[in-house]
Each structure stands twice: as C-alpha cells, then as structure tokens.
Design a protein around this motif. Sequence first.
Motif, PDB file in Angstrom:
ATOM      1  N   SER A  65      -8.368 -18.210  -2.773  1.00 32.16           N
ATOM      2  CA  SER A  65      -7.320 -17.272  -3.182  1.00 32.16           C
ATOM      3  C   SER A  65      -7.267 -16.094  -2.235  1.00 32.16           C
ATOM      4  N   LEU A  66      -8.429 -15.532  -1.905  1.00 32.70           N
ATOM      5  CA  LEU A  66      -8.458 -14.395  -0.993  1.00 32.70           C
ATOM      6  C   LEU A  66      -7.951 -14.793   0.381  1.00 32.70           C
ATOM      7  N   SER A  67      -8.306 -16.007   0.808  1.00 34.40           N
ATOM      8  CA  SER A  67      -7.872 -16.452   2.124  1.00 34.40           C
ATOM      9  C   SER A  67      -6.364 -16.610   2.180  1.00 34.40           C
ATOM     10  N   VAL A  68      -5.795 -17.204   1.117  1.00 33.99           N
ATOM     11  CA  VAL A  68      -4.353 -17.413   1.104  1.00 33.99           C
ATOM     12  C   VAL A  68      -3.619 -16.090   1.087  1.00 33.99           C
ATOM     13  N   PHE A  69      -4.080 -15.137   0.215  1.00 33.09           N
ATOM     14  CA  PHE A  69      -3.382 -13.862   0.134  1.00 33.09           C
ATOM     15  C   PHE A  69      -3.484 -13.080   1.433  1.00 33.09           C
ATOM     16  N   ALA A  70      -4.621 -13.259   2.128  1.00 29.03           N
ATOM     17  CA  ALA A  70      -4.811 -12.514   3.365  1.00 29.03           C
ATOM     18  C   ALA A  70      -3.847 -12.944   4.455  1.00 29.03           C
ATOM     19  N   GLN A  71      -3.104 -14.034   4.232  1.00 23.73           N
ATOM     20  CA  GLN A  71      -2.176 -14.453   5.270  1.00 23.73           C
ATOM     21  C   GLN A  71      -1.005 -13.497   5.395  1.00 23.73           C
ATOM     22  N   TYR A  72      -0.730 -12.679   4.365  1.00 22.13           N
ATOM     23  CA  TYR A  72       0.422 -11.797   4.416  1.00 22.13           C
ATOM     24  C   TYR A  72       0.150 -10.593   5.295  1.00 22.13           C
ATOM     25  N   ASP A  73       1.034 -10.390   6.241  1.00 21.31           N
ATOM     26  CA  ASP A  73       1.010  -9.199   7.080  1.00 21.31           C
ATOM     27  C   ASP A  73       2.042  -8.240   6.502  1.00 21.31           C
ATOM     28  N   PRO A  74       1.671  -6.996   6.156  1.00 23.85           N
ATOM     29  CA  PRO A  74       2.596  -6.089   5.471  1.00 23.85           C
ATOM     30  C   PRO A  74       3.815  -5.706   6.284  1.00 23.85           C
ATOM     31  N   ILE A  75       3.798  -5.987   7.579  1.00 26.57           N
ATOM     32  CA  ILE A  75       4.970  -5.693   8.407  1.00 26.57           C
ATOM     33  C   ILE A  75       5.698  -6.976   8.780  1.00 26.57           C
ATOM     34  N   LYS A  76       4.975  -7.945   9.325  1.00 29.08           N
ATOM     35  CA  LYS A  76       5.620  -9.168   9.789  1.00 29.08           C
ATOM     36  C   LYS A  76       6.151 -10.021   8.650  1.00 29.08           C
ATOM     37  N   ASP A  77       5.451 -10.039   7.517  1.00 33.41           N
ATOM     38  CA  ASP A  77       5.858 -10.881   6.392  1.00 33.41           C
ATOM     39  C   ASP A  77       6.704 -10.137   5.368  1.00 33.41           C
ATOM     40  N   PHE A  78       7.003  -8.884   5.620  1.00 31.99           N
ATOM     41  CA  PHE A  78       7.775  -8.085   4.668  1.00 31.99           C
ATOM     42  C   PHE A  78       9.204  -8.600   4.540  1.00 31.99           C
ATOM     43  N   CYS A  79       9.687  -8.603   3.292  1.00 31.06           N
ATOM     44  CA  CYS A  79      11.091  -8.920   3.049  1.00 31.06           C
ATOM     45  C   CYS A  79      11.781  -7.787   2.299  1.00 31.06           C
ATOM     46  N   ARG A  80      11.221  -7.377   1.147  1.00 35.91           N
ATOM     47  CA  ARG A  80      11.827  -6.296   0.369  1.00 35.91           C
ATOM     48  C   ARG A  80      10.750  -5.560  -0.420  1.00 35.91           C
ATOM     49  N   ARG A  81      11.034  -4.305  -0.815  1.00 34.53           N
ATOM     50  CA  ARG A  81      10.120  -3.544  -1.655  1.00 34.53           C
ATOM     51  C   ARG A  81      10.905  -2.631  -2.578  1.00 34.53           C
ATOM     52  N   HIS A  82      10.295  -2.249  -3.700  1.00 26.67           N
ATOM     53  CA  HIS A  82      10.893  -1.278  -4.608  1.00 26.67           C
ATOM     54  C   HIS A  82       9.819  -0.759  -5.557  1.00 26.67           C
ATOM     55  N   GLY A  83      10.080   0.386  -6.183  1.00 29.93           N
ATOM     56  CA  GLY A  83       9.151   0.981  -7.133  1.00 29.93           C
ATOM     57  C   GLY A  83       7.910   1.581  -6.506  1.00 29.93           C
ATOM     58  N   HIS A  84       7.912   1.800  -5.188  1.00 32.56           N
ATOM     59  CA  HIS A  84       6.752   2.306  -4.467  1.00 32.56           C
ATOM     60  C   HIS A  84       6.695   3.837  -4.507  1.00 32.56           C
ATOM     61  N   GLN A  85       5.614   4.394  -3.936  1.00 30.70           N
ATOM     62  CA  GLN A  85       5.447   5.833  -3.773  1.00 30.70           C
ATOM     63  C   GLN A  85       5.430   6.157  -2.281  1.00 30.70           C
ATOM     64  N   SER A  86       5.944   7.324  -1.916  1.00 28.99           N
ATOM     65  CA  SER A  86       5.959   7.705  -0.499  1.00 28.99           C
ATOM     66  C   SER A  86       5.818   9.213  -0.365  1.00 28.99           C
ATOM     67  N   ALA A  87       5.321   9.657   0.779  1.00 26.09           N
ATOM     68  CA  ALA A  87       5.122  11.085   1.037  1.00 26.09           C
ATOM     69  C   ALA A  87       5.012  11.309   2.539  1.00 26.09           C
ATOM     70  N   VAL A  88       5.335  12.535   2.970  1.00 27.48           N
ATOM     71  CA  VAL A  88       5.293  12.893   4.386  1.00 27.48           C
ATOM     72  C   VAL A  88       4.223  13.957   4.635  1.00 27.48           C
ATOM     73  N   VAL A  89       3.352  13.692   5.621  1.00 24.98           N
ATOM     74  CA  VAL A  89       2.364  14.663   6.079  1.00 24.98           C
ATOM     75  C   VAL A  89       2.256  14.531   7.597  1.00 24.98           C
ATOM     76  N   ASP A  90       2.429  15.641   8.296  1.00 20.67           N
ATOM     77  CA  ASP A  90       2.210  15.680   9.747  1.00 20.67           C
ATOM     78  C   ASP A  90       2.932  14.557  10.487  1.00 20.67           C
ATOM     79  N   ASN A  91       4.215  14.470  10.281  1.00 21.97           N
ATOM     80  CA  ASN A  91       5.041  13.502  11.009  1.00 21.97           C
ATOM     81  C   ASN A  91       4.674  12.046  10.737  1.00 21.97           C
ATOM     82  N   ARG A  92       4.124  11.808   9.570  1.00 19.70           N
ATOM     83  CA  ARG A  92       3.883  10.447   9.115  1.00 19.70           C
ATOM     84  C   ARG A  92       4.462  10.284   7.719  1.00 19.70           C
ATOM     85  N   LEU A  93       5.174   9.207   7.513  1.00 22.61           N
ATOM     86  CA  LEU A  93       5.718   8.880   6.193  1.00 22.61           C
ATOM     87  C   LEU A  93       4.876   7.745   5.625  1.00 22.61           C
ATOM     88  N   TYR A  94       4.085   8.047   4.594  1.00 24.04           N
ATOM     89  CA  TYR A  94       3.180   7.072   3.990  1.00 24.04           C
ATOM     90  C   TYR A  94       3.885   6.328   2.849  1.00 24.04           C
TER      91      TYR A  94
END
Length: 670
Positions: A19-48
């Motif tokens: 299970s861990l191996s399969v889930f680890a295949q996802y790259d949060p940038i390359k495999d991204f399609c859509r997101r919603h309901g997240h949290q975000s904030a800006v500090v020192d020219n970075r948007l987290y």
Amino acid sequence: MFSRRLQPLVFLLLISFLSLSVFAQYDPIKDFCRRHGHQSAVVDNRLYIDGGLVNWKPFTSSSSNYTNPFLIFSDLSTETKDMPTLHANLSKNATVPSVMGGKLWEDSVNKRLYLYGGETYQAPPTNFLLYAYDILKDKWDSFGPPTGTAAIIPTSFGAGVSIPARGEAYYYGGFHNNGSVPGWTGPPRASNRLIKYDMDSNAWSNVTGPDDVRRAEGEMVFLPVGDAGMLVYFGGSQDLYGNGTLTPEPLDTIFLYDLANSKWYAQKATGRIPESRRRFCGGATWAQDQSSYNIYIYGGSGFPPSTAGFDDIYVLTIPSFQWIRGPYPKDSNVTGPFPKNMMSCNVVNNAQMVIIGGSNSNATGYECDVDTVGGQHNMNLGEENPENAIWARYQPKLTTYAVPTFIMSAVGGRNTGGARVLTPPGGFNAPDLSVLMTRKAVISTRTPTRDVNPATSSPAPTGEGEPAPPLSPGAIAGIAVGGAVVLIALLAGCCCFIRYRQKHYKGPRPPNQAIPPHGWGPSGPLTPASPAVTQISYAHTVPTQPQSPVMLPSVPVYPPAELGANDNAHYRTARTSPASMAAKHDSSPWGTHASTPQTLEPPTPASGPYPARSPSYTERDPRDVQPGAPYWSTTPPQVQQPQFRPTQDAQGGNAWLGVQQAWHRPGSSH
C-alpha cells in the motif's frame, strides 16, 4: 504452530508495504489533476499549499477524491509558464493531520505556519493539537492542545486570518461535526464564537461573535484601519437552529471587529450586492494612501434555488461600503459558465491575487485544472498589464497596487488613491465608525521570539541549489517499491523454510499449545481481526462512528483495508494523461509563556511517509445526477442539474461533497 501465528503478521506486512509503495507513486506536481478544500498562506515570497482533497491523473469518470498529504509551495519570486513556480520538497509527518476546510495561520516574523481547524476525510478526527511548520528548519512542531480557561473546540469551514505584525491569529464560526470533533454525534452545528491565538505566548481566547447567530463558510480579512486594525467578515451561511440547516447570510451586512477596543460593529452595504454565496474566497488590498480599502472576492457555491454557484468577481470598497461588480464576466447581468467553490485566494504584494484549485459543480468533462501549473490562476487586482485585463499572467516584480478604473468610477480619485467617496450613502450605522474609518492603524514592530537568522538556522529546502533537498517523491517511491520487493522475497523464503520444517518435523506438540478443531480456544472463537469498515449512508456522506483519538506514530504501519468493487482505481499504474490545459490569466476565466514545542522527526524515506487513503465515494459527472439523488450513487440516473442539500446529515456526514469538479477553459493560452 509457529507458521500459523506468523502468517497474519506476514500478510499484514505485505499489504502495508504494498500500500505504501503504491501510494508513493504519486508525485504532487507531476501527477496532480485537481484540488479543493485546502489551506494556503504566504510567507517571504512563498505561497504554501497544504491538505485538502486532490484528484490524481489520469482523471476519468471513475476517479475519486483523496486526502492530500503533501505540503508544497509556489516560489513567488519566479514564474514558470506564466504562473509561480511550484516545488514539492518540503517535509510533512504522518502525525500531522491532513485536513480540509482548515486554516494556515502565517507568522512571517517567527517564520512559522500554524495549522488550525479543519475536518478529516474518511477518517475519525483526533484530539486537537496545534501543529506548526518551521519554515527555517523544514520540520513540524507540536505546541500541544489549547491551554487556559477558554474552551477551544476547533471547527471546519470557518473564516480565519493571521496578523503577523501583531502576533495574533483569528478564526470565526465554522462547523462542529464528526469530522472536526472526536466523538461528535448528531447533526453538525455551526459556531458563533471568535477564536484568538497569541503566537508569542501560545495563549488562547474565546471571544463572543457579533451576535448569537451561528455562522460558517464566509470570508474574513484584516484591514489596517482604525487604531489597531479591524477584522471584516461577510457572506457564507447561517445555522439559525443549531442543527446544520443552513440559510444564506446576506452580503449587504458587513461585520467589523475593532481590535483596539474588542468591539463588534455591523454596517449596511449598498451598490451591486452579490448574490448570497458560501465557500467563496477573497483577499484585501488598499490604495497607496489608504483612502480606500478594496476586498476582492471570487466564486462560491449557491443556495436554493440557484445551487450551481458562481463564476464572477465582486469588490467591496471601504469606507464607502459599496459593492462593485468586477470586470469579469463582461456581461454584468450573468455569472460565468464555470462556477467554482472551495478554492483559496492569496494576495501577493498587494498587487495580485493567486487563486488555487476549487470544486466545479458544472463541469462537462474530466479535464484537469491547469495541471501544468498546479491549478494556479492569477488575478491582477489593478489590471496592470498591456491588455488591462484582470485575469493575467503572474508578474513576480509587480509590488504596488493601482486602483483600477472600475473602482475609481465609484469612489473617485486616481489610481494611487485620493478617494472622494468616504462614507456610505446612508451614513454609518454606528457613530464610532465615522471616526475609526478616518484613522490608519499604527502597529508597533514585533520582535521575533527565536533566532530567525538564516545564517544560524538550518535552512529549509529551496527549489534549487544548496542545501540539497530531501528525496523526491519518485525516489521515495523507488525506495519503497525496492524495499517491498526485497521484503516479499525474504518473507517468501521464511514461509517456505517454515513449511519445510513443518513437513519434516515429526515431534509431538506440547499440550498447552494444541490448536483445537473448528478454531475454538479456551476463551472462545479464534477469529482474525477484520479491518474497520466505514458505514456509508446513501442519503448523505460517510457518517463515521465515534472513536477514541489516537495519534499516529511518525512511521505508521497501516492495516489492510478491504476494497470494494470500485475502490481499486488508485492501485493502477499510470496511464496516458489528458492533454495539459492552460491557466486562467486573460479575459477568459480558468483557462502565558511560550511553550516549548515538541519536535516531530520526519519519517525515513524508506518507510513511505504518506498513507494510502481510500475514497468514500466514486466521483461522477453532475450530468448523471437526479435532483435529490446522492452524487455518489452507484447507478447513473437521468440527466439533471445537481440540487442543493443541507451541509450535513443527521449523523454529521458531509452531504455537500458532491461531484468535485475543477475547470479551466480549453483553448486559453499562457
């Protein structure tokens, strides 16, 4: 005997590592399609960007929502494909909850991000602990539960804001439910309280709201007006009966909290009042002379009978308290064709607002949300670009705000300030406001309470250069898969050896270790433990049973989860992705004393730091939904427009979680 005792452990380890191996295949940038309901904030020219729900590629009719376990950031000092450059090399422990509808409180003075509130998805919540991400050291710290006499029970989908210059953070309203409060039973209930957190003393306060009405899903911003600044809240929903039955909060009433005097005010707004909406996002900026403060909002979900939501821009200008319809869409009598909600808005250098992700209830296909730039879209607040467009490419060097023409036409003045309309048409509802609105907040310089000198602190990862970033998700996946293969081979060898010994061992069994027939022992049946199964209500979503809170270890071992017929989509290998889509950047829409924190060590790469999470329902096209039918129905009904239903059911499930579609306009260019 020995092998029978070992076999369950062998099976558990095999499934856990796979299970861990399969889930680890996802790259949060390359495999991204859509997101919603997240949290975000800006500090020192970075948007987290943290948590929320995510869809991975490939995105199809059988795709599901997953809890997003990653913390990533956009470098606001650079751009790639006309949007801020994304990086995914930050740490996040499995002990740190991944929630949706929470708040990241930024502390740009002490270089931390505090994670407050939110709710879990298909997992019971744990007792609240305040976690903070240390930006300088790339690690998470626990500041423990709230202390003092104030009763602090975090909520989800409330409105939060941080004021780093004052070392204070606030959160108003939101829902108590079985995703945000451990052991919660019965229907959800909104809050009418304002929570205050002091970052330097780690102290909490539970402040009364503007009245007794329970509210959620609205927006709150900070304005440097008055003696010490003000909080401004509006919109969202009311829970008048305390049972999750929602009614709209009209946007012609604006609530203001004066920080200097700890006093609430209510002011009527005029102009082009936006239609009632919830789960929209917004951000504030102001003229260079602070003669006008302008709060931009975008999108949101609707109420009956207009349930589809909104794809439009409005501006609330203060102190005249006028609502102004923004330049998008061009036809001011209609909303845009692609409504969105549960996105995030972050103002950058007072001049631009980066809008990330969102759920679209009106999607007509299965396109990703500009996956090449992580679902980022940019609003140029002053329309400072050659096209004079509000949707425009991101400009890293744009650091000043110019009041745009459509606002100047309502308040007068010039693009640097000088507004002439300084009072509401009907006057201020409270005499105090007529005085406070003429003052600019004076906030003394705050001193860090820890060493924030990068030269003496362990620097956090950058996108490039030294120090070297941690292992990438791809490397983690390789290590996990390789480790799993080696482990499987070793375990297989052990099993073969044990079976060989059993076959050739003829000695008697000790009487006290005999295994009775039919699987019965001295104390009853010897039944193997079954994995926990979430009970699903098909009238609403996932009511989880109350459970005692349990903190996950830093390197968790996850039990096997029984999969349904439609739950194995995330075990498939990557297939051909849909064509990359363009970002929205033109006239088209989407193209007491401070406590010592407990340090949480990040998991080792070989352990696979991100748990596999199973979806609670299969996402479906809204065109396949009947009025009143659950979005996650297993039988596609007739083609109808999705209908609004209460936010949560009698068991506290999230009934609003329907088809989570994000959208961009095909054909728009960078």
